[in-house]
Design a protein around this motif. Sequence first.
Motif, short mmCIF file in Angstrom:
data_model
loop_
_atom_site.label_atom_id
_atom_site.label_comp_id
_atom_site.label_asym_id
_atom_site.label_seq_id
_atom_site.Cartn_x
_atom_site.Cartn_y
_atom_site.Cartn_z
N SER A 602 0.84 -1.20 0.00
CA SER A 602 0.00 0.00 0.00
C SER A 602 0.87 1.25 0.00
O SER A 602 2.09 1.19 0.16
N CYS A 603 0.22 2.38 -0.19
CA CYS A 603 0.86 3.68 0.00
C CYS A 603 0.49 4.14 1.41
O CYS A 603 -0.57 4.72 1.63
N TYR A 604 1.35 3.82 2.37
CA TYR A 604 1.04 3.99 3.79
C TYR A 604 2.06 4.98 4.37
O TYR A 604 3.25 4.71 4.44
N LEU A 605 1.57 6.16 4.76
CA LEU A 605 2.43 7.27 5.17
C LEU A 605 2.16 7.66 6.61
O LEU A 605 1.02 7.61 7.08
N VAL A 613 8.87 15.17 9.97
CA VAL A 613 9.42 14.13 9.09
C VAL A 613 8.28 13.25 8.59
O VAL A 613 7.42 12.82 9.38
N LEU A 614 8.28 13.01 7.29
CA LEU A 614 7.30 12.13 6.66
C LEU A 614 7.95 10.77 6.38
O LEU A 614 9.06 10.72 5.83
N TYR A 615 7.24 9.70 6.76
CA TYR A 615 7.74 8.34 6.55
C TYR A 615 6.79 7.59 5.62
O TYR A 615 5.57 7.79 5.67
N LEU A 616 7.36 6.71 4.81
CA LEU A 616 6.60 5.79 3.97
C LEU A 616 6.91 4.37 4.43
O LEU A 616 8.07 4.03 4.68
N VAL A 617 5.87 3.55 4.56
CA VAL A 617 6.04 2.17 4.99
C VAL A 617 6.46 1.32 3.80
O VAL A 617 6.01 1.54 2.66
N ASN A 618 7.30 0.33 4.04
CA ASN A 618 7.78 -0.53 2.95
C ASN A 618 6.67 -1.41 2.40
O ASN A 618 5.56 -1.48 2.96
#
Length: 846
Positions: A602-605, A613-618
């Motif tokens: 998914s696109c999970y932020l 800080v913005l993170y994106l899940v793998n």
Amino acid sequence: MPRLALPTLLLLASFSAAALTPRSGWTFVPGGQDLLQSGSWGCVSQVTVNADNSLTLTAGANYITPVNTSGFKLLVNGDFSVLATLSEVSGTGALTLVGTLSTGPNFWNGLERLDVFVTGGSVAFSYWTGNSANAGYQSFKLPAGTGNPVTLEAARIGTQIVVFVNGTQAGQMADPGLFNSGQAYIGFNVYPSSTLNVLALAAAIPTSGPTNATVSSLTLTGLPPIPRTGTALRDRADQRGYLVGAGGVGPSLLSMPADGQIMGREFGILTPGNDMKFAETEPAPGQYSFCAADQLVAFAQANGMKVRGHNFVWQQDLPTWLTSGNYTAAQASGILHDHIFAVAGRYKGKLISWDVVNEAIAYGAPYGPQPSYWLTTLGSGYIDQAFIWARQADPTAKLFYNDTGGEGLGAKSDAVYNLVKGMISRGVPIDGVGLQMHVNLADAPSTADISANIQRLGALGLQVHITEMDVALLLPASAADLAAEATVYQNVVTACQANANCTALLTWGISDADSWIPGFLPGYGEALLYDQQLQPKPAYTAVASVLGPPATTGPPRAVSVNPTANTGSPQSLTFTFSDPRGWQDLDVVNILINTSLDGRQSCYLAYSRPSNVLYLVNDPGTALLPGLVLNGSGSLNNSQCSVNGAGTSAQGNGNDLTLTLNMTFGAGNNIIYMAARDLEGGNSGWQALGTWGVPGTAATGPAVGGVLPARSSGAGAQTFIFTFTDTNGWQDLGVVNVLINDALNGNQSCYLAYSRPDNVLYLVNDAGNALLAGLALSGSGTVGNSQCTVNGAASSASGSGNTLTLTLALSFPSGYAGNRLIYQAARSNGDVLNSGWQAAGSRTMQ
């Protein structure tokens, strides 16, 4: 008239295909292709998971029946089946399906269970309906050529329970209502001195017809945060710097929707029942099992809750390898040292406290040391040593001595006081005392005595937690008994609140339905704040009244995404979140863009507001990729989306935080979910607030056009315009569907099917398994269920070129409030082509 099939709903996960193959006319439940791989069986006691994901179950002198109540369950409404390939020797074991778990002190109370097994030359059913220890039984001749291993399939088809052996029907019986609960847990029954190997496991449904079966994840780490109300017990306590919670809980209890909702909503702290104790965490020498405890900690973290560890040292719940091991004192000391360091180290920094030693003082006069393995093997110094090691293993956790029967003033509480006073004089690190408070109406200590005991412990510099409170009532409890129980709870909370060193109160269990009291004290029960039906009791009201009114502020909110529905990539999306304490009170806000509420693929932020800080899940949904500082350069990428830092920013104003993301998506139709958590741990829960589609290869045949308005909110009536297309002309469309619910589930939903050739609109009933009487469009009349009503006079259908336009005048009752998704699907005449379900819009029902 074309067939109006009710399609399979709610795809939660996608897994690689299992070795099993459904029978002709059946298909796997989405997410149910390989329930060995996806079922979290490593968390189920008495089950060994092998390297190839197969299971091995070995019974000793008695039957064992491990049931997976923490990994997943099937949500069933209609026809379904479970297939299992077993390395089956006659008389070894059975496939077990449980519709309703036991609800009483006897294993069979309320139990609705089906066992399917091979015995001699037969395959048989055993089943329990909750009313008797005696099982029903039916057997059937095995099909010719049945060998080993064997695939057993238990199916509910209509009103029958049917068994198939290696794909061949062997027999059937009338369904006694085993799965009327709408759920099915899966497990296995293994006979004494036998070993059962499970080689494959899956769930299936018919490819067509009125079916509805889904796989629901019960893994607590996968559950979304529980929505907060701002008026619950924890909200009342939080504003006073106080904690109220529940102990004696485990993953299987919290995975039950109603219990989990109460826990996350009402309580700010939890204590595991058994899952951190010695036997559970170290079942074999030096071999540790943290699965269940990890799930509880993850549940607490997701819901902004604290955790009390319970416990390192107790005379009970010790593994037989330890108590029967003939260890020397030096060896036993080393075992305890290593155990404390391993378990405390696992949760270092994650728990606020540990019950280091539990119940080391005798339960009766003269209240000397409680006989135990530790006392016999190590001598009386084991208590001091355990506290010293616990402090070394986790310097930040508060260390408590926990005991029962010494809550007021008296000989037992004097013994506890003298124990901890002596520890302090010897320089032993101890921070608090846990007063368990297992009482009844006759022996509950007075408010004054409880307060005096707390006060004298405070004079030693110690905190106090009320750790395991319940008030056992003689059954059946009268209204007067419930009122007296409420007074006891009120007195205890009052005494605790009167002393600054008393900082927490926990009950032992969530509701009377899961209380330990009826099993431990037959004839007693009704001991907790919630009753058997999980409704608040007078005791709940009493505790709430002492805690006082809730604060005027509430949890944060996920407000909106703009645009709310669109197509194309790249795009700039603006997400708005709000906090009644001001936007600076927001801690982390989340955005998840996927076909369902699933963080995998998914696109999970996650945006950390304090660190900007913005993170994106793998892709697997298991870890954060390196973060991106906003208002800067760089980018974030996984296989589903990318974020360009140059066009991305975060701004705060008043109560609102606005997050603007410059995003690129892969092709597909997705739902936009949002959630917010504040610095106090309050959270909005996940909210579906928009949809996004990126066109892929041009569709041939039927397709979903969209809905106007794509995003709406309000109470009562709303007219929607739905469009559907077909490259073969709008007359090629057979049936089009609209489903409005909080997930792709036809149960308790506004689920509509329009038959284009007949110009008739159908609404599905509340249960999601049958069509209500049809309504001819452009006519008069209405059709309704508990979720919506269609006004026929204001609804119509028309076609032009390749497009069918369906105008529906809908109204929604106040009881259907909340964020709802709007799904559409289209099928051609004869079901030759199918668009599949597409999320097209959303509406907030008020």
